[in-house]
Design an enzyme around this catalytic site. Sequence first.
Site, short mmCIF file in Angstrom:
data_model
loop_
_atom_site.label_atom_id
_atom_site.label_comp_id
_atom_site.label_asym_id
_atom_site.label_seq_id
_atom_site.Cartn_x
_atom_site.Cartn_y
_atom_site.Cartn_z
N LYS A 8 -7.29 3.04 -1.81
CA LYS A 8 -5.87 2.79 -1.46
C LYS A 8 -5.05 2.81 -2.81
O LYS A 8 -5.46 1.84 -3.63
CB LYS A 8 -5.43 1.61 -0.63
CG LYS A 8 -3.95 1.41 -0.41
CD LYS A 8 -4.11 0.10 0.41
CE LYS A 8 -2.41 -0.12 0.97
NZ LYS A 8 -2.24 -1.38 1.94
N GLU A 56 -12.33 -1.16 3.29
CA GLU A 56 -13.18 -0.41 4.44
C GLU A 56 -12.56 1.05 4.83
O GLU A 56 -11.28 1.02 5.28
CB GLU A 56 -13.01 -1.60 5.51
CG GLU A 56 -14.27 -2.31 5.87
CD GLU A 56 -14.21 -3.04 7.23
OE1 GLU A 56 -14.91 -3.14 7.93
OE2 GLU A 56 -13.18 -3.93 7.14
N LEU A 57 -13.50 2.00 5.03
CA LEU A 57 -13.17 3.13 5.56
C LEU A 57 -12.75 3.17 7.11
O LEU A 57 -13.74 2.66 7.77
CB LEU A 57 -14.16 4.21 5.20
CG LEU A 57 -13.66 5.60 5.61
CD1 LEU A 57 -12.67 6.02 4.75
CD2 LEU A 57 -15.08 6.52 5.46
N ASP A 109 4.10 -7.92 10.02
CA ASP A 109 4.35 -6.52 10.24
C ASP A 109 3.31 -5.59 10.91
O ASP A 109 2.63 -4.77 10.66
CB ASP A 109 4.27 -5.67 8.76
CG ASP A 109 5.01 -4.32 8.64
OD1 ASP A 109 5.71 -3.88 9.68
OD2 ASP A 109 4.58 -3.40 7.93
N LYS A 111 2.01 -3.50 13.70
CA LYS A 111 2.60 -2.32 14.45
C LYS A 111 1.71 -1.19 14.63
O LYS A 111 0.51 -1.60 13.89
CB LYS A 111 3.83 -1.69 13.45
CG LYS A 111 3.37 -1.29 12.16
CD LYS A 111 4.58 -0.81 11.60
CE LYS A 111 4.05 -0.67 9.91
NZ LYS A 111 5.41 0.10 9.08
N PRO A 112 1.55 -0.28 15.57
CA PRO A 112 0.38 0.59 15.71
C PRO A 112 -0.23 1.03 14.38
O PRO A 112 -1.69 1.27 14.35
CB PRO A 112 1.07 1.82 16.54
CG PRO A 112 1.98 1.26 17.35
CD PRO A 112 2.64 -0.02 16.41
N ASN A 114 -0.90 -0.23 11.64
CA ASN A 114 -1.29 -1.17 10.84
C ASN A 114 -2.74 -1.81 11.64
O ASN A 114 -3.03 -2.89 11.09
CB ASN A 114 -0.40 -2.48 10.66
CG ASN A 114 0.59 -2.12 9.16
OD1 ASN A 114 0.28 -0.94 8.76
ND2 ASN A 114 1.48 -2.73 9.07
N ASP A 131 -2.84 -4.11 6.26
CA ASP A 131 -1.57 -4.27 5.53
C ASP A 131 -0.86 -5.29 5.55
O ASP A 131 0.07 -5.69 6.41
CB ASP A 131 -0.55 -3.04 5.94
CG ASP A 131 -0.74 -1.56 5.35
OD1 ASP A 131 -1.50 -1.61 4.41
OD2 ASP A 131 -0.24 -0.72 5.79
#
Length: 736
Positions: A8, A56-57, A109, A111-112, A114, A131
């Site tokens: 990231k 993590e992937l 925060d 939300k889908p 995240n 996140d």
Amino acid sequence: MRQEVAIKRIHYRTDEERLLIENEVGNLLKVEEDDARVIRYYMTQRTDNFYYIAMELALGTVEDYVERKQGVHTKPDMDELDNLDEISILRDSSKALEWLHQQKIVHRDIKPPNLMLVKSKKGEIVTKLADFGISKEMTASKLKMTAGVGTLDWMAPEAHMGEYQQGTEKTADIFSLGCVFHYIIFPGQHPFGDMSDRMANIQQGKPCLANIEDPKSVNVATRHLVEEMIQQDPTKRPSSTYVVNHPALWTSEQTEKFFQAVSDCIKEDKEHGPVLKKAVNEELDLAFVTELVKLKEWKKVVDATLDKGAFESYQGTTAELLRLIRNKVHHFNDISKEGRKEVGNVSTGVVNYITGEFPTLLLHVWLAAASIGITLDSLKPFYTESRPPKRLVPREQEAAEMQVLRLKTRVRELRDQLNQALTDKKRTENDLKELRVTNSSTETKLRETEARNEDLEQTIASLMARLYELERTPSATSDVGALVEAMRIANVKTHTLQRGLSEEQLETALRGLEAYRALEELVLSVPLDSTGRWLRLLPPSLRTLHVFGPGETGEPVKLGKNRRPDHGLVVVIQQAGDDVIDQLAKGLGPRVTGLNMLNCPRVTAGALQGLLSALTGLEDVTLGGSLSGAITDASLAALHGCSQLRKIQLGTPSALCTDIPVKAVSRLAFTCRKLEALIFHAMEELSQRVLDALVRADLGKSDDGTPRTLRFNVPEPAYGKLRQRSTSSIIVYEAT
């Protein structure tokens, strides 16, 4: 051992942004447990302008999962998500939030995008939170969180303003997660409605929860959990531990243990058993009327091959249905081969079969037993908070129907009891006549019979009084009437307000529409003294608004389904002048996705231009022939700002266009890249000129790189002569 990771890269420009990133890194480098359900960070590297994080992937996000279920925006290499169980996503995400709150961290925060879907070491797909850039650690002191931090669509109402009450910071995360739950179980649907109305609904605490038409198609317990999580009052929302342990997220094994514990308590606990039995046997507050009737006749629904005696030893009550489950689990090997076809080869199959036939059974029993269960050691493990859970609020119509049904049932029961008491009294009076003529050896029996006769007389008097009160009391009748009226109002979809109202009266009338929760279509005449203030009071559920000029009225236009966008507000304006148009331009905004202006000859080009400039969310527009003088280069150019415009109609069969700037039409077709259809009602010569201009124009390519095509719809007789002029980009159709 080598491990695949995701890198990231985060760009930062200021020290504030750098500290925000370091906050996320600091929180997630603490994560060590593999079962924490939080995306792990392995290492970081920082340069002057960037942070590089090895993490993590993931296979994808919850947003990807839902979009695949909807069949939209399907990304490659995500086939593994298709077999994922939505309840497991809910279970994992709630455990992730519980873990986070136990670490005294609020996410802020959720939300889908995240919620990440990750393959574990065991090969299972698990959901993890990610996140944490705006998360905060909580201390013993009051946490003052910044207003507006997070993503507005998914934020709790108090988070918008930063007005947190002491001790309720965590419940903002609960609200957000509840919205995500609804988005998952009703794929893609936000519990507070479409984008245009969502923020107002969140602030006002008016959810637009998806209706459960068939309780078998949706986990009713999940709907109940969502209602608890998205309550407007943060003090009434449950904790993350409560969410994790709610029956909506139980496995079949947990449900089996719960049913057995309740049945054991009813059978063996002499003190609490009778109370629990009565609570469980009461009518379901949350069930559909059909479900209520079905549960009362469960012996006709459950396959008789499950019991050798075809349920002869069972009564038709909910408690007895639980006893059946308990007995069949305990003696699973005794179930016949025919019965095994229904329940399978493991004991949890009994629970799965019964709850499949009665979808509301688990939630009903859990709610019914709550007030007792939180005090008993045998049931306490199934209740994580000392307060009883919130009862599911049924839809208004179901609630009214159910209360009326209960009232009628109670009257019928009282009449039956009264008839039985009168029969018993007649029998005892006959016994008394016989006993009084016998010898003194029957004196004791005589006294017992006389006492029983006196008790029956008191019972009869009491039953008659209660029955009279129930049937005759005006207040009882008015209560039922009020319920029925509330039911009717709550389900009204179309309403017309009387014309001739002043603006103050119109505002009062609009405030009175709050009870019309299903209202979709409203017809009104603008007051003579209107300033446009009333526009802010339009019901959030409204889909179509018919506006007539002051003192005017008429038949509302019936719009076809293909001319009504599936979201936002459609406005139909008739017999109005510039004053009304100017007010609508100021009071309406991007919420409007459809516009129809008919029979408005007094509207000038300037007013029309102002309105079209203000309604930037337009997708479908009809400008009647009476506006021909107002449809100018400038007014059509105002539509260039409508990036979502898909259809435009100029003229109608009854009012043809007579004077249209042809080049302006072709420029509009070129500029609005999503325009799919131009419906043109005009004389043949004008239609020919517009078609020529469109053919000469280069429409370019769509967003996906393919050449654009435009449907040019014209009525007969122009269609018969122009259809041969179709090209690969301009296709002539007949306007119907």
